[in-house]
Design a protein around this motif. Sequence first.
Motif, PDB file in Angstrom:
ATOM      1  N   GLN A  82      39.097  41.114  31.990  1.00  0.00           N
ATOM      2  CA  GLN A  82      38.892  40.673  33.370  1.00  0.00           C
ATOM      3  C   GLN A  82      40.116  40.001  33.965  1.00  0.00           C
ATOM      4  OE1 GLN A  82      34.399  39.754  34.383  1.00  0.00           O
ATOM      5  NE2 GLN A  82      35.082  38.498  32.686  1.00  0.00           N
ATOM      6  N   GLY A  83      40.672  39.020  33.244  1.00  0.00           N
ATOM      7  CA  GLY A  83      41.783  38.283  33.809  1.00  0.00           C
ATOM      8  C   GLY A  83      41.396  37.642  35.128  1.00  0.00           C
ATOM      9  N   GLN A  84      42.233  37.821  36.143  1.00  0.00           N
ATOM     10  CA  GLN A  84      42.013  37.170  37.427  1.00  0.00           C
ATOM     11  C   GLN A  84      41.397  38.089  38.472  1.00  0.00           C
ATOM     12  OE1 GLN A  84      45.722  35.199  38.427  1.00  0.00           O
ATOM     13  NE2 GLN A  84      45.644  33.914  36.582  1.00  0.00           N
ATOM     14  N   GLU A 122      44.342  44.272  33.654  1.00  0.00           N
ATOM     15  CA  GLU A 122      43.053  43.771  34.130  1.00  0.00           C
ATOM     16  C   GLU A 122      42.157  44.924  34.588  1.00  0.00           C
ATOM     17  OE1 GLU A 122      44.547  39.309  35.422  1.00  0.00           O
ATOM     18  OE2 GLU A 122      43.954  40.713  36.998  1.00  0.00           O
ATOM     19  N   TYR A 169      31.964  43.605  33.764  1.00  0.00           N
ATOM     20  CA  TYR A 169      33.168  43.811  32.966  1.00  0.00           C
ATOM     21  C   TYR A 169      32.994  43.250  31.555  1.00  0.00           C
ATOM     22  CZ  TYR A 169      36.450  45.637  36.466  1.00  0.00           C
ATOM     23  OH  TYR A 169      37.126  46.433  37.367  1.00  0.00           O
ATOM     24  N   PHE A 199      46.443  38.855  33.261  1.00  0.00           N
ATOM     25  CA  PHE A 199      46.794  39.957  32.365  1.00  0.00           C
ATOM     26  C   PHE A 199      47.475  41.125  33.093  1.00  0.00           C
ATOM     27  CE2 PHE A 199      43.463  37.815  29.902  1.00  0.00           C
ATOM     28  CZ  PHE A 199      44.103  37.687  28.687  1.00  0.00           C
TER      29      PHE A 199
END
Length: 211
Positions: free
Chosen positions: A26-28, A94, A19, A90
């Motif tokens: 990416q976030g979580q 994401e 990513y 996010f």
Amino acid sequence: MDPHVRTRLILARHGQTDYNREARLQGQVDIPLNATGRKQAARLAHAMTEHAPDLIVSSPLARAHDTALEVGKACGIDVTTDDAFLERGFGPWEGLRGEEIRSRWPKEHAAWRDHRAVPGLGIEDRPDVARRVAERCRELVAQNTGATILVVGHGAATTLGITELLGLDTDTFRGIGGLQNCHRSVLEPLLADATGERMRLVSHNLAPDFI
């Protein structure tokens, strides 16, 4: 706090993922390291053996945890995980690229790019992320006087945490560059701060193989 006792906090970002390479947010989302990221983690681990940390804590997401485990294996130290060091959330963005977000949420994307809050999408506000990272860092420093603490986390969350630890406004200050993959920053308690909450930035964005 004893001025003769040095406590160090090292904040490192995880190695590269697909990513990252594809410029996706990416976030979580739990994305693993790619081949480049594993090599970066090995380089970081080798560098850290020169001055091994006493404690290693990581985000529970695989890309950070696996980076931390590489360092732990090289230094002979166990790794613990802590949700406080998760990346900024996010929401539905994401996994998407910037142009996809801009085309589907043009107003919200514009607000985000202007560093304004984006309500209604489950995107974590900058100050909230900064506080959760900084508060846990302060606890680790207070609990481990005289130790070197390595925290392996994520780009956005770590940068916001550093901003908060320096006593800067996490809503408006943009003067700290983001960490690159497997790069790290070094902080120490600011002895002149009577509150005991602020730290000083000793080094920033050190390359993974910097010794």
